[in-house]
Design a protein around this motif. Structure first.
Motif, PDB file in Angstrom:
ATOM      1  N   HIS A 126       0.696  -1.241   0.268  1.00 22.93           N
ATOM      2  CA  HIS A 126      -0.133  -0.073   0.082  1.00 22.93           C
ATOM      3  C   HIS A 126       0.709   1.391  -0.085  1.00 22.93           C
ATOM      4  N   ALA A 127       1.933   1.278   0.770  1.00 20.88           N
ATOM      5  CA  ALA A 127       2.745   2.456   1.039  1.00 20.88           C
ATOM      6  C   ALA A 127       4.031   2.530   0.515  1.00 20.88           C
ATOM      7  N   GLY A 128       4.617   1.342  -0.078  1.00 23.92           N
ATOM      8  CA  GLY A 128       5.987   1.242  -0.329  1.00 23.92           C
ATOM      9  C   GLY A 128       6.862   1.098   0.916  1.00 23.92           C
ATOM     10  N   THR A 184       3.776   4.686   9.777  1.00 19.96           N
ATOM     11  CA  THR A 184       4.608   5.774   9.288  1.00 19.96           C
ATOM     12  C   THR A 184       5.570   6.418  10.341  1.00 19.96           C
ATOM     13  N   THR A 185       6.689   6.854  10.103  1.00 17.69           N
ATOM     14  CA  THR A 185       7.761   7.555  10.849  1.00 17.69           C
ATOM     15  C   THR A 185       7.696   8.885  10.554  1.00 17.69           C
ATOM     16  N   ASN A 186       7.273   9.820  11.365  1.00 18.48           N
ATOM     17  CA  ASN A 186       7.152  11.277  10.931  1.00 18.48           C
ATOM     18  C   ASN A 186       8.311  12.119  11.449  1.00 18.48           C
ATOM     19  N   LEU A 187       9.344  11.914  11.746  1.00 22.50           N
ATOM     20  CA  LEU A 187      10.357  12.733  12.337  1.00 22.50           C
ATOM     21  C   LEU A 187      10.759  13.806  11.618  1.00 22.50           C
ATOM     22  N   THR A 188      10.592  15.115  12.109  1.00 22.79           N
ATOM     23  CA  THR A 188      10.899  16.185  11.120  1.00 22.79           C
ATOM     24  C   THR A 188      11.427  17.549  11.867  1.00 22.79           C
ATOM     25  N   SER A 189      11.715  18.518  11.445  1.00 18.90           N
ATOM     26  CA  SER A 189      12.047  19.697  12.270  1.00 18.90           C
ATOM     27  C   SER A 189      12.288  20.835  11.456  1.00 18.90           C
ATOM     28  N   PHE A 244      13.811  23.770   9.387  1.00 14.28           N
ATOM     29  CA  PHE A 244      14.995  23.958   8.701  1.00 14.28           C
ATOM     30  C   PHE A 244      15.736  22.696   9.033  1.00 14.28           C
ATOM     31  N   ARG A 245      15.514  21.581   8.759  1.00 18.17           N
ATOM     32  CA  ARG A 245      16.393  20.199   8.849  1.00 18.17           C
ATOM     33  C   ARG A 245      17.046  20.261   7.774  1.00 18.17           C
ATOM     34  N   GLU A 246      18.476  19.968   7.892  1.00 17.60           N
ATOM     35  CA  GLU A 246      19.335  19.994   6.720  1.00 17.60           C
ATOM     36  C   GLU A 246      19.299  21.375   6.089  1.00 17.60           C
ATOM     37  N   SER A 263       6.821  16.767  -0.962  1.00 22.21           N
ATOM     38  CA  SER A 263       5.921  15.550  -1.019  1.00 22.21           C
ATOM     39  C   SER A 263       5.934  14.398   0.007  1.00 22.21           C
ATOM     40  N   ALA A 264       6.555  14.875   1.089  1.00 20.13           N
ATOM     41  CA  ALA A 264       6.583  14.039   2.358  1.00 20.13           C
ATOM     42  C   ALA A 264       6.549  15.101   3.549  1.00 20.13           C
ATOM     43  N   SER A 265       5.385  15.861   3.729  1.00 15.92           N
ATOM     44  CA  SER A 265       5.585  16.989   4.654  1.00 15.92           C
ATOM     45  C   SER A 265       5.488  16.627   5.812  1.00 15.92           C
ATOM     46  N   GLU A 319       6.608  21.249   9.342  1.00 11.34           N
ATOM     47  CA  GLU A 319       7.616  22.108   9.543  1.00 11.34           C
ATOM     48  C   GLU A 319       8.783  22.059   8.218  1.00 11.34           C
ATOM     49  N   GLU A 320       8.676  21.252   7.283  1.00  7.21           N
ATOM     50  CA  GLU A 320       9.293  21.237   6.165  1.00  7.21           C
ATOM     51  C   GLU A 320       8.681  22.282   5.116  1.00  7.21           C
ATOM     52  N   PRO A 321       7.368  22.145   4.928  1.00  6.88           N
ATOM     53  CA  PRO A 321       6.839  23.166   3.768  1.00  6.88           C
ATOM     54  C   PRO A 321       6.956  24.712   4.554  1.00  6.88           C
ATOM     55  N   THR A 364       2.077  17.614   0.757  1.00  4.26           N
ATOM     56  CA  THR A 364       1.293  16.316   0.887  1.00  4.26           C
ATOM     57  C   THR A 364       2.203  15.056   1.778  1.00  4.26           C
ATOM     58  N   ASP A 365       1.222  14.299   2.061  1.00  2.00           N
ATOM     59  CA  ASP A 365       1.881  13.434   2.882  1.00  2.00           C
ATOM     60  C   ASP A 365       0.557  11.968   2.796  1.00  2.00           C
ATOM     61  N   LEU A 366       1.031  10.937   3.147  1.00  2.00           N
ATOM     62  CA  LEU A 366       0.375   9.844   3.233  1.00  2.00           C
ATOM     63  C   LEU A 366      -0.802   9.822   4.696  1.00  2.00           C
ATOM     64  N   GLN A 410      -3.653  15.163   1.092  1.00  2.00           N
ATOM     65  CA  GLN A 410      -3.258  13.858   1.315  1.00  2.00           C
ATOM     66  C   GLN A 410      -2.782  13.201  -0.248  1.00  2.00           C
ATOM     67  N   LEU A 411      -1.436  12.441  -0.232  1.00  2.00           N
ATOM     68  CA  LEU A 411      -1.210  11.954  -1.506  1.00  2.00           C
ATOM     69  C   LEU A 411      -0.223  10.751  -1.154  1.00  2.00           C
ATOM     70  N   ASN A 412      -0.571   9.565  -1.944  1.00  2.00           N
ATOM     71  CA  ASN A 412       0.311   8.418  -1.619  1.00  2.00           C
ATOM     72  C   ASN A 412       1.453   8.459  -2.561  1.00  2.00           C
ATOM     73  N   LEU A 413       2.527   8.505  -2.346  1.00  2.00           N
ATOM     74  CA  LEU A 413       3.549   8.491  -3.658  1.00  2.00           C
ATOM     75  C   LEU A 413       3.593   7.396  -4.281  1.00  2.00           C
ATOM     76  N   LEU A 414       2.972   6.213  -3.972  1.00  2.00           N
ATOM     77  CA  LEU A 414       2.870   5.118  -4.852  1.00  2.00           C
ATOM     78  C   LEU A 414       1.853   4.701  -5.740  1.00  2.00           C
ATOM     79  N   CYS A 426      11.585  15.807  -1.444  1.00  2.00           N
ATOM     80  CA  CYS A 426      11.302  14.473  -1.085  1.00  2.00           C
ATOM     81  C   CYS A 426      12.273  13.873  -0.042  1.00  2.00           C
ATOM     82  N   ARG A 427      12.274  14.369   1.056  1.00  2.00           N
ATOM     83  CA  ARG A 427      13.291  14.066   1.928  1.00  2.00           C
ATOM     84  C   ARG A 427      13.124  13.252   3.232  1.00  2.00           C
ATOM     85  N   ASN A 428      14.055  12.135   3.298  1.00  2.00           N
ATOM     86  CA  ASN A 428      13.749  11.196   4.526  1.00  2.00           C
ATOM     87  C   ASN A 428      12.601  10.592   4.316  1.00  2.00           C
ATOM     88  N   VAL A 429      12.086   9.981   3.046  1.00  5.77           N
ATOM     89  CA  VAL A 429      11.054   8.979   3.068  1.00  5.77           C
ATOM     90  C   VAL A 429      11.345   7.877   2.218  1.00  5.77           C
TER      91      VAL A 429
HETATM   92  C1  LIG Z   1      10.538  10.901   8.430  1.00  3.96           C
HETATM   93  S1  LIG Z   1       9.263  11.615   7.610  1.00  3.96           S
HETATM   94  C2  LIG Z   1      10.026  13.014   6.772  1.00  3.96           C
HETATM   95  C3  LIG Z   1       9.475  14.418   6.870  1.00  3.96           C
HETATM   96  C4  LIG Z   1      10.097  15.587   6.298  1.00  3.96           C
HETATM   97  N1  LIG Z   1      10.274  15.277   4.829  1.00  3.96           N
HETATM   98  C5  LIG Z   1      11.647  15.680   6.749  1.00  3.96           C
HETATM   99  O1  LIG Z   1      12.687  15.348   5.868  1.00  3.96           O
HETATM  100  O2  LIG Z   1      11.744  16.398   7.652  1.00  3.96           O
HETATM  101  C6  LIG Z   1       8.787  10.737   6.515  1.00  3.96           C
HETATM  102  C7  LIG Z   1       7.130  11.130   6.064  1.00  3.96           C
HETATM  103  O3  LIG Z   1       6.857  10.440   4.912  1.00  3.96           O
HETATM  104  C8  LIG Z   1       5.454   9.861   4.886  1.00  3.96           C
HETATM  105  N2  LIG Z   1       5.245   8.641   3.874  1.00  3.96           N
HETATM  106  C9  LIG Z   1       5.613   7.680   4.176  1.00  3.96           C
HETATM  107  N3  LIG Z   1       5.301   6.629   3.162  1.00  3.96           N
HETATM  108  C10 LIG Z   1       4.708   7.591   2.241  1.00  3.96           C
HETATM  109  C11 LIG Z   1       4.050   7.327   0.881  1.00  3.96           C
HETATM  110  N4  LIG Z   1       4.176   6.276   0.524  1.00  3.96           N
HETATM  111  N5  LIG Z   1       3.469   8.503   0.293  1.00  3.96           N
HETATM  112  C12 LIG Z   1       3.542   9.838   0.899  1.00  3.96           C
HETATM  113  N6  LIG Z   1       4.073  10.014   2.179  1.00  3.96           N
HETATM  114  C13 LIG Z   1       4.823   8.804   2.858  1.00  3.96           C
HETATM  115  C14 LIG Z   1       5.218   9.622   6.504  1.00  3.96           C
HETATM  116  O4  LIG Z   1       3.718   9.807   6.528  1.00  3.96           O
HETATM  117  C15 LIG Z   1       6.025  10.726   6.866  1.00  3.96           C
HETATM  118  O5  LIG Z   1       5.417  11.908   7.368  1.00  3.96           O
END
Ligand SMILES: C[S@@+](CC[C@H](N)C(=O)[O-])C[C@H]1O[C@@H](n2cnc3c(N)ncnc32)[C@H](O)[C@@H]1O
Length: 275
Positions: free
Chosen positions: A24-26, A76-81, A83-85, A114-116, A120-122, A145-147, A202-206, A220-223
Protein backbone atom coordinates in the motif's frame (compact mmCIF):
# COMPACT_ATOMS: atom_id res chain seq x y z
CA UNK A 1 5.99 -14.32 19.63
CA UNK A 2 6.59 -13.29 23.23
CA UNK A 3 4.36 -14.80 25.93
CA UNK A 4 4.77 -11.57 27.94
CA UNK A 5 2.94 -9.62 25.29
CA UNK A 6 -0.57 -8.32 25.87
CA UNK A 7 -1.75 -9.36 22.38
CA UNK A 8 -1.13 -12.47 20.31
CA UNK A 9 1.38 -11.49 17.59
CA UNK A 10 2.86 -14.33 15.54
CA UNK A 11 5.57 -14.39 12.87
CA UNK A 12 2.77 -14.81 10.32
CA UNK A 13 1.07 -11.68 11.61
CA UNK A 14 4.29 -9.71 11.26
CA UNK A 15 4.75 -11.04 7.70
CA UNK A 16 1.16 -10.04 6.94
CA UNK A 17 1.80 -6.48 8.20
CA UNK A 18 5.01 -6.32 6.13
CA UNK A 19 3.09 -7.33 2.99
CA UNK A 20 0.19 -4.93 3.52
CA UNK A 21 2.27 -1.82 4.24
CA UNK A 22 4.69 -2.62 1.41
CA UNK A 23 1.91 -3.07 -1.11
CA UNK A 24 0.00 0.00 0.00
CA UNK A 25 2.69 2.52 0.95
CA UNK A 26 5.96 1.08 -0.39
CA UNK A 27 7.37 0.90 3.13
CA UNK A 28 9.80 -2.00 3.60
CA UNK A 29 9.83 -3.20 7.20
CA UNK A 30 12.87 -5.28 8.15
CA UNK A 31 12.66 -8.12 10.70
CA UNK A 32 14.21 -5.76 13.26
CA UNK A 33 11.00 -3.71 13.18
CA UNK A 34 8.99 -6.49 14.84
CA UNK A 35 8.81 -4.78 18.27
CA UNK A 36 8.10 -1.41 16.72
CA UNK A 37 5.21 -2.80 14.67
CA UNK A 38 3.82 -4.51 17.76
CA UNK A 39 3.92 -1.37 19.90
CA UNK A 40 2.55 0.93 17.19
CA UNK A 41 -0.38 -1.36 16.32
CA UNK A 42 -1.09 -2.50 19.91
CA UNK A 43 -2.84 0.86 20.43
CA UNK A 44 -5.17 0.07 17.56
CA UNK A 45 -6.03 -3.39 18.98
CA UNK A 46 -6.72 -1.81 22.37
CA UNK A 47 -8.96 0.76 20.71
CA UNK A 48 -10.97 -1.99 18.98
CA UNK A 49 -10.87 -4.26 22.08
CA UNK A 50 -9.31 -6.98 19.91
CA UNK A 51 -6.87 -9.45 21.51
CA UNK A 52 -5.18 -11.02 18.51
CA UNK A 53 -3.32 -9.44 15.62
CA UNK A 54 -4.80 -11.86 13.11
CA UNK A 55 -8.32 -10.70 14.08
CA UNK A 56 -7.21 -7.08 13.74
CA UNK A 57 -5.56 -7.66 10.37
CA UNK A 58 -8.72 -9.37 9.18
CA UNK A 59 -10.44 -5.94 9.32
CA UNK A 60 -8.10 -4.83 6.54
CA UNK A 61 -9.39 -7.49 4.14
CA UNK A 62 -11.90 -4.80 3.26
CA UNK A 63 -9.87 -2.13 1.45
CA UNK A 64 -12.63 0.42 2.20
CA UNK A 65 -12.45 -0.19 5.95
CA UNK A 66 -11.72 3.08 7.83
CA UNK A 67 -9.11 1.22 9.86
CA UNK A 68 -6.86 1.19 6.81
CA UNK A 69 -5.92 4.84 7.29
CA UNK A 70 -5.26 4.32 11.01
CA UNK A 71 -3.10 1.29 10.20
CA UNK A 72 -1.01 3.42 7.80
CA UNK A 73 -0.85 6.37 10.19
CA UNK A 74 0.41 4.04 12.92
CA UNK A 75 3.21 2.63 10.78
CA UNK A 76 4.66 5.80 9.25
CA UNK A 77 7.62 7.52 10.87
CA UNK A 78 7.11 11.26 10.98
CA UNK A 79 10.28 12.69 12.46
CA UNK A 80 10.95 16.19 11.13
CA UNK A 81 11.97 19.68 12.25
CA UNK A 82 12.15 23.28 11.04
CA UNK A 83 15.07 23.91 8.67
CA UNK A 84 16.23 20.30 8.94
CA UNK A 85 19.35 19.99 6.74
CA UNK A 86 19.62 23.75 6.50
CA UNK A 87 21.95 23.70 3.47
CA UNK A 88 18.89 22.80 1.34
CA UNK A 89 17.16 26.05 2.26
CA UNK A 90 20.28 28.07 1.45
CA UNK A 91 20.41 26.31 -1.93
CA UNK A 92 16.70 26.98 -2.46
CA UNK A 93 17.18 30.69 -1.85
CA UNK A 94 20.14 30.91 -4.26
CA UNK A 95 18.24 28.94 -6.91
CA UNK A 96 15.24 31.27 -6.67
CA UNK A 97 17.43 34.37 -6.99
CA UNK A 98 19.28 32.89 -9.98
CA UNK A 99 16.26 31.50 -11.85
CA UNK A 100 13.03 33.05 -10.63
CA UNK A 101 13.70 36.69 -9.83
CA UNK A 102 10.93 37.49 -12.37
CA UNK A 103 8.19 35.22 -10.92
CA UNK A 104 4.71 36.72 -11.37
CA UNK A 105 1.18 35.92 -10.24
CA UNK A 106 0.56 34.34 -13.66
CA UNK A 107 3.84 32.45 -13.58
CA UNK A 108 4.50 31.60 -9.94
CA UNK A 109 7.29 29.32 -8.73
CA UNK A 110 5.82 25.86 -8.16
CA UNK A 111 7.23 23.80 -5.32
CA UNK A 112 6.10 20.36 -4.16
CA UNK A 113 6.96 19.14 -0.68
CA UNK A 114 6.02 15.49 -1.13
CA UNK A 115 6.45 14.00 2.38
CA UNK A 116 5.59 17.02 4.46
CA UNK A 117 4.83 15.26 7.76
CA UNK A 118 3.66 17.69 10.48
CA UNK A 119 4.45 20.79 8.38
CA UNK A 120 7.84 21.97 9.56
CA UNK A 121 9.35 21.31 6.12
CA UNK A 122 6.79 23.17 3.95
CA UNK A 123 6.74 26.08 6.42
CA UNK A 124 10.56 26.21 6.26
CA UNK A 125 10.26 26.35 2.47
CA UNK A 126 7.65 29.12 2.72
CA UNK A 127 9.80 31.12 5.17
CA UNK A 128 12.79 30.77 2.83
CA UNK A 129 10.77 31.94 -0.17
CA UNK A 130 9.26 34.87 1.73
CA UNK A 131 12.69 35.93 3.00
CA UNK A 132 14.26 35.59 -0.46
CA UNK A 133 11.64 37.81 -2.08
CA UNK A 134 11.42 40.12 0.94
CA UNK A 135 7.63 39.83 1.27
CA UNK A 136 4.99 37.64 2.88
CA UNK A 137 3.08 37.20 -0.38
CA UNK A 138 5.68 36.13 -2.99
CA UNK A 139 4.57 34.58 -6.28
CA UNK A 140 4.91 30.99 -5.20
CA UNK A 141 2.63 27.99 -4.90
CA UNK A 142 3.68 25.30 -2.48
CA UNK A 143 1.93 21.94 -2.52
CA UNK A 144 2.54 19.93 0.66
CA UNK A 145 1.44 16.28 0.70
CA UNK A 146 1.77 13.25 2.92
CA UNK A 147 0.18 9.84 3.21
CA UNK A 148 -0.54 10.14 6.92
CA UNK A 149 -3.74 12.06 7.66
CA UNK A 150 -2.86 12.74 11.32
CA UNK A 151 0.32 14.60 10.46
CA UNK A 152 -1.47 16.51 7.71
CA UNK A 153 -4.07 17.71 10.22
CA UNK A 154 -1.31 19.02 12.46
CA UNK A 155 0.46 20.63 9.51
CA UNK A 156 -2.72 22.41 8.41
CA UNK A 157 -3.23 23.84 11.91
CA UNK A 158 0.34 25.18 11.97
CA UNK A 159 0.47 25.18 15.78
CA UNK A 160 3.71 24.07 17.45
CA UNK A 161 5.32 23.97 20.84
CA UNK A 162 7.57 26.97 21.32
CA UNK A 163 10.58 24.64 21.74
CA UNK A 164 10.17 23.56 18.10
CA UNK A 165 11.14 27.02 16.87
CA UNK A 166 13.91 27.54 19.42
CA UNK A 167 16.65 27.47 16.77
CA UNK A 168 14.99 30.03 14.51
CA UNK A 169 16.32 33.58 14.58
CA UNK A 170 14.51 36.32 16.50
CA UNK A 171 13.50 37.86 13.18
CA UNK A 172 12.06 34.60 11.83
CA UNK A 173 10.03 34.09 15.01
CA UNK A 174 8.69 37.66 14.89
CA UNK A 175 7.91 37.62 11.18
CA UNK A 176 6.37 34.22 10.77
CA UNK A 177 4.80 33.17 14.10
CA UNK A 178 2.27 34.44 16.60
CA UNK A 179 2.83 33.57 20.24
CA UNK A 180 0.01 32.14 22.30
CA UNK A 181 -1.04 33.71 25.59
CA UNK A 182 -2.44 32.43 28.88
CA UNK A 183 -2.67 28.66 28.88
CA UNK A 184 -1.38 28.68 25.29
CA UNK A 185 1.79 30.60 26.17
CA UNK A 186 3.95 27.60 25.27
CA UNK A 187 2.47 27.44 21.78
CA UNK A 188 3.17 29.36 18.60
CA UNK A 189 1.05 29.63 15.47
CA UNK A 190 2.23 30.11 11.90
CA UNK A 191 0.99 33.45 10.55
CA UNK A 192 -1.91 33.10 8.12
CA UNK A 193 -0.03 34.91 5.32
CA UNK A 194 2.67 32.24 5.38
CA UNK A 195 0.11 29.46 5.61
CA UNK A 196 -1.74 30.80 2.60
CA UNK A 197 1.30 30.05 0.40
CA UNK A 198 0.75 26.33 1.02
CA UNK A 199 -1.95 23.86 -0.05
CA UNK A 200 -2.05 20.68 2.03
CA UNK A 201 -3.37 17.45 0.52
CA UNK A 202 -3.17 13.76 1.18
CA UNK A 203 -1.17 11.89 -1.45
CA UNK A 204 0.35 8.41 -1.56
CA UNK A 205 3.64 8.61 -3.45
CA UNK A 206 3.01 5.11 -4.74
CA UNK A 207 -0.48 5.69 -6.08
CA UNK A 208 -1.63 7.80 -9.03
CA UNK A 209 -0.94 11.52 -8.69
CA UNK A 210 -3.75 13.91 -9.63
CA UNK A 211 -1.48 16.88 -10.44
CA UNK A 212 -1.18 18.18 -13.96
CA UNK A 213 1.76 20.29 -15.08
CA UNK A 214 5.29 20.42 -13.76
CA UNK A 215 6.98 21.67 -10.62
CA UNK A 216 10.11 23.81 -10.53
CA UNK A 217 11.36 22.21 -7.34
CA UNK A 218 10.48 19.01 -5.50
CA UNK A 219 11.37 18.09 -1.94
CA UNK A 220 11.24 14.37 -1.11
CA UNK A 221 13.38 14.10 1.97
CA UNK A 222 13.77 11.22 4.38
CA UNK A 223 11.01 9.04 3.00
CA UNK A 224 12.64 7.09 0.16
CA UNK A 225 14.89 5.58 2.80
CA UNK A 226 11.87 3.48 3.83
CA UNK A 227 11.42 2.17 0.26
CA UNK A 228 13.38 -0.59 -1.47
CA UNK A 229 15.53 0.17 -4.53
CA UNK A 230 12.95 -0.81 -7.21
CA UNK A 231 10.33 1.39 -5.51
CA UNK A 232 12.82 4.27 -5.22
CA UNK A 233 13.63 4.13 -8.94
CA UNK A 234 10.00 3.91 -9.94
CA UNK A 235 9.35 6.99 -7.84
CA UNK A 236 12.35 8.86 -9.29
CA UNK A 237 11.04 8.23 -12.81
CA UNK A 238 7.67 9.54 -11.74
CA UNK A 239 9.27 12.66 -10.19
CA UNK A 240 11.25 13.23 -13.39
CA UNK A 241 7.98 13.49 -15.34
CA UNK A 242 6.67 16.10 -12.90
CA UNK A 243 9.80 18.26 -12.66
CA UNK A 244 10.82 20.93 -15.20
CA UNK A 245 14.08 20.43 -17.02
CA UNK A 246 16.83 21.95 -14.84
CA UNK A 247 14.53 21.75 -11.79
CA UNK A 248 15.86 20.56 -8.45
CA UNK A 249 15.00 17.47 -6.42
CA UNK A 250 15.99 17.66 -2.76
CA UNK A 251 16.39 14.31 -0.96
CA UNK A 252 17.38 13.29 2.56
CA UNK A 253 20.92 13.16 3.94
CA UNK A 254 21.21 9.37 3.68
CA UNK A 255 19.49 8.97 0.31
CA UNK A 256 21.51 8.60 -2.91
CA UNK A 257 20.66 7.34 -6.38
CA UNK A 258 23.82 6.51 -8.35
CA UNK A 259 21.88 4.59 -11.03
CA UNK A 260 19.44 7.32 -12.01
CA UNK A 261 21.98 9.39 -13.98
CA UNK A 262 19.83 9.35 -17.12
CA UNK A 263 17.17 11.45 -15.37
CA UNK A 264 18.88 13.12 -12.41
CA UNK A 265 22.38 14.51 -12.09
CA UNK A 266 23.80 15.00 -8.60
CA UNK A 267 24.36 18.72 -8.21
CA UNK A 268 25.63 19.19 -4.66
CA UNK A 269 25.11 17.32 -1.43
CA UNK A 270 21.75 15.48 -1.81
CA UNK A 271 20.41 17.94 -4.39
CA UNK A 272 19.70 16.48 -7.84
CA UNK A 273 19.08 18.36 -11.11
CA UNK A 274 16.53 17.10 -13.63
CA UNK A 275 18.49 16.35 -16.82
C1 LIG B 1 10.58 10.84 8.36
S1 LIG B 1 9.26 11.79 7.71
C2 LIG B 1 10.15 13.01 6.78
C3 LIG B 1 9.51 14.36 6.88
C4 LIG B 1 10.24 15.49 6.12
N1 LIG B 1 10.26 15.23 4.70
C5 LIG B 1 11.64 15.69 6.64
O1 LIG B 1 12.60 15.30 5.98
O2 LIG B 1 11.80 16.24 7.74
C6 LIG B 1 8.62 10.71 6.42
C7 LIG B 1 7.21 11.07 5.98
O3 LIG B 1 6.91 10.31 4.80
C8 LIG B 1 5.54 9.96 4.84
N2 LIG B 1 5.31 8.80 3.95
C9 LIG B 1 5.66 7.49 4.14
N3 LIG B 1 5.27 6.73 3.12
C10 LIG B 1 4.66 7.57 2.23
C11 LIG B 1 4.03 7.38 0.96
N4 LIG B 1 3.94 6.17 0.38
N5 LIG B 1 3.49 8.47 0.36
C12 LIG B 1 3.57 9.70 0.92
N6 LIG B 1 4.15 9.94 2.12
C13 LIG B 1 4.69 8.88 2.76
C14 LIG B 1 5.29 9.67 6.31
O4 LIG B 1 3.92 9.75 6.64
C15 LIG B 1 6.14 10.73 6.99
O5 LIG B 1 5.39 11.86 7.34
Amino acid sequence: MSSAREFVFTANDFAHVQKLIYEHAGISLSEQKNDLVYSRLAKRLRKHKIHRFDTYLHLLDDIQHPEWQEFINALTTNLTSFFRENHHFIRLSHYLKENFSDATADKPVKIWCSASSTGEEPYSIAMTVATTYGKLNPHVKILATDLDTHVLDKAKKGIYHIDNIEKLSFLQKERFFLKGSGEKSELVKVRSELKSLITFNQLNLLADWPMKGKFDLIFCRNVMIYFDKPTQYKLLEHFAKHLSSGGLLFVGHSESFPNAGHIFKLDKQTVYVRC
